[in-house]
Scaffold this motif. Sequence first.
Motif, PDB file in Angstrom:
ATOM      1  N   GLU A   1       0.857  -1.180   0.000  1.00  0.00           N
ATOM      2  CA  GLU A   1       0.000   0.000   0.000  1.00  0.00           C
ATOM      3  C   GLU A   1       0.899   1.238   0.000  1.00  0.00           C
ATOM      4  O   GLU A   1       2.065   1.151   0.412  1.00  0.00           O
ATOM      5  N   PRO A   2       0.392   2.400  -0.444  1.00  0.00           N
ATOM      6  CA  PRO A   2       1.233   3.604  -0.522  1.00  0.00           C
ATOM      7  C   PRO A   2       1.965   3.958   0.771  1.00  0.00           C
ATOM      8  O   PRO A   2       3.148   4.302   0.740  1.00  0.00           O
ATOM      9  N   ASP A   3       1.287   3.866   1.918  1.00  0.00           N
ATOM     10  CA  ASP A   3       1.971   4.195   3.177  1.00  0.00           C
ATOM     11  C   ASP A   3       3.053   3.160   3.493  1.00  0.00           C
ATOM     12  O   ASP A   3       4.100   3.494   4.049  1.00  0.00           O
ATOM     13  N   GLN A   4       2.828   1.914   3.119  1.00  0.00           N
ATOM     14  CA  GLN A   4       3.843   0.881   3.322  1.00  0.00           C
ATOM     15  C   GLN A   4       5.060   1.129   2.441  1.00  0.00           C
ATOM     16  O   GLN A   4       6.190   0.918   2.864  1.00  0.00           O
ATOM     17  N   VAL A   5       4.828   1.591   1.214  1.00  0.00           N
ATOM     18  CA  VAL A   5       5.935   1.897   0.304  1.00  0.00           C
ATOM     19  C   VAL A   5       6.830   2.960   0.936  1.00  0.00           C
ATOM     20  O   VAL A   5       8.054   2.815   0.977  1.00  0.00           O
ATOM     21  N   ASN A   6       6.220   4.023   1.451  1.00  0.00           N
ATOM     22  CA  ASN A   6       7.001   5.094   2.074  1.00  0.00           C
ATOM     23  C   ASN A   6       7.794   4.587   3.270  1.00  0.00           C
ATOM     24  O   ASN A   6       8.972   4.912   3.435  1.00  0.00           O
ATOM     25  N   ASP A   7       7.159   3.777   4.114  1.00  0.00           N
ATOM     26  CA  ASP A   7       7.848   3.221   5.278  1.00  0.00           C
ATOM     27  C   ASP A   7       9.018   2.339   4.847  1.00  0.00           C
ATOM     28  O   ASP A   7      10.108   2.401   5.413  1.00  0.00           O
ATOM     29  N   PHE A   8       8.782   1.528   3.834  1.00  0.00           N
ATOM     30  CA  PHE A   8       9.807   0.599   3.365  1.00  0.00           C
ATOM     31  C   PHE A   8      11.000   1.352   2.776  1.00  0.00           C
ATOM     32  O   PHE A   8      12.156   1.021   3.049  1.00  0.00           O
ATOM     33  N   ILE A   9      10.729   2.378   1.983  1.00  0.00           N
ATOM     34  CA  ILE A   9      11.808   3.183   1.403  1.00  0.00           C
ATOM     35  C   ILE A   9      12.597   3.882   2.503  1.00  0.00           C
ATOM     36  O   ILE A   9      13.833   3.914   2.465  1.00  0.00           O
ATOM     37  N   LEU A  10      11.905   4.427   3.506  1.00  0.00           N
ATOM     38  CA  LEU A  10      12.611   5.053   4.635  1.00  0.00           C
ATOM     39  C   LEU A  10      13.511   4.042   5.334  1.00  0.00           C
ATOM     40  O   LEU A  10      14.636   4.361   5.727  1.00  0.00           O
ATOM     41  N   PHE A  11      13.016   2.820   5.501  1.00  0.00           N
ATOM     42  CA  PHE A  11      13.834   1.778   6.118  1.00  0.00           C
ATOM     43  C   PHE A  11      15.075   1.490   5.270  1.00  0.00           C
ATOM     44  O   PHE A  11      16.191   1.435   5.788  1.00  0.00           O
ATOM     45  N   LEU A  12      14.899   1.315   3.967  1.00  0.00           N
ATOM     46  CA  LEU A  12      16.050   1.053   3.098  1.00  0.00           C
ATOM     47  C   LEU A  12      17.066   2.188   3.178  1.00  0.00           C
ATOM     48  O   LEU A  12      18.271   1.950   3.270  1.00  0.00           O
ATOM     49  N   LYS A  13      16.585   3.418   3.190  1.00  0.00           N
ATOM     50  CA  LYS A  13      17.486   4.564   3.274  1.00  0.00           C
ATOM     51  C   LYS A  13      18.205   4.608   4.614  1.00  0.00           C
ATOM     52  O   LYS A  13      19.343   5.046   4.691  1.00  0.00           O
ATOM     53  N   SER A  14      17.556   4.108   5.671  1.00  0.00           N
ATOM     54  CA  SER A  14      18.202   4.104   6.993  1.00  0.00           C
ATOM     55  C   SER A  14      19.425   3.194   7.005  1.00  0.00           C
ATOM     56  O   SER A  14      20.345   3.391   7.802  1.00  0.00           O
ATOM     57  N   LEU A  15      19.455   2.196   6.135  1.00  0.00           N
ATOM     58  CA  LEU A  15      20.599   1.290   6.066  1.00  0.00           C
ATOM     59  C   LEU A  15      21.814   1.960   5.427  1.00  0.00           C
ATOM     60  O   LEU A  15      22.936   1.492   5.582  1.00  0.00           O
ATOM     61  N   GLU A  16      21.593   3.066   4.717  1.00  0.00           N
ATOM     62  CA  GLU A  16      22.679   3.782   4.050  1.00  0.00           C
ATOM     63  C   GLU A  16      23.453   4.673   5.014  1.00  0.00           C
ATOM     64  O   GLU A  16      24.607   4.976   4.769  1.00  0.00           O
ATOM     65  N   HIS A  17      22.832   5.098   6.107  1.00  0.00           N
ATOM     66  CA  HIS A  17      23.369   6.197   6.919  1.00  0.00           C
ATOM     67  C   HIS A  17      24.490   5.857   7.873  1.00  0.00           C
ATOM     68  O   HIS A  17      25.351   6.664   8.114  1.00  0.00           O
ATOM     69  N   SER A  18      24.464   4.692   8.448  1.00  0.00           N
ATOM     70  CA  SER A  18      25.439   4.386   9.498  1.00  0.00           C
ATOM     71  C   SER A  18      25.970   2.977   9.309  1.00  0.00           C
ATOM     72  O   SER A  18      25.301   2.113   8.780  1.00  0.00           O
ATOM     73  N   THR A  19      27.182   2.765   9.756  1.00  0.00           N
ATOM     74  CA  THR A  19      27.762   1.426   9.655  1.00  0.00           C
ATOM     75  C   THR A  19      27.510   0.609  10.910  1.00  0.00           C
ATOM     76  O   THR A  19      27.781  -0.571  10.947  1.00  0.00           O
ATOM     77  N   SER A  20      26.990   1.226  11.955  1.00  0.00           N
ATOM     78  CA  SER A  20      26.705   0.462  13.183  1.00  0.00           C
ATOM     79  C   SER A  20      25.307  -0.128  13.097  1.00  0.00           C
ATOM     80  O   SER A  20      24.398   0.481  12.559  1.00  0.00           O
ATOM     81  N   ASP A  21      25.120  -1.317  13.585  1.00  0.00           N
ATOM     82  CA  ASP A  21      23.843  -1.977  13.574  1.00  0.00           C
ATOM     83  C   ASP A  21      23.176  -1.862  14.922  1.00  0.00           C
ATOM     84  O   ASP A  21      23.830  -1.662  15.914  1.00  0.00           O
ATOM     85  N   ARG A  22      21.877  -2.019  14.967  1.00  0.00           N
ATOM     86  CA  ARG A  22      21.140  -1.942  16.232  1.00  0.00           C
ATOM     87  C   ARG A  22      21.324  -3.187  17.043  1.00  0.00           C
ATOM     88  O   ARG A  22      21.414  -4.241  16.629  1.00  0.00           O
TER      89      ARG A  22
END
Length: 95
Positions: A74-95
């Motif tokens: 769904e459109p809101d899921q697409v936005n959430d998923f893209i934000l998640f993928l982009k979050s993987l680009e920002h830092s080399t440390s994992d949660r």
Amino acid sequence: MLPTDADADVEQGRRLARLYCARCHAIDRVSPSPLTIAPPFRTLHERYSVEMLQEALAEGIVTGHPSMPEFSFEPDQVNDFILFLKSLEHSTSDR
């Protein structure tokens, strides 16, 4: 630090990735993908802009790799998923 609305969206995107994608793709910053031909999500931005996936996710990805199931978000899921993928680009440390 208190979570922001963006953090909530990223977390929802992470849940979607865990539910629909983690069987084949690595969805964190360090693990190998369980299915070797499925690229780890942390490397997708090295191949192309993850925003390019928005339309495919909304209309239904037919195949990314040979054993990938067809699905759509769904459109809101697409936005959430893209934000998640982009979050993987920002830092080399994992949660």
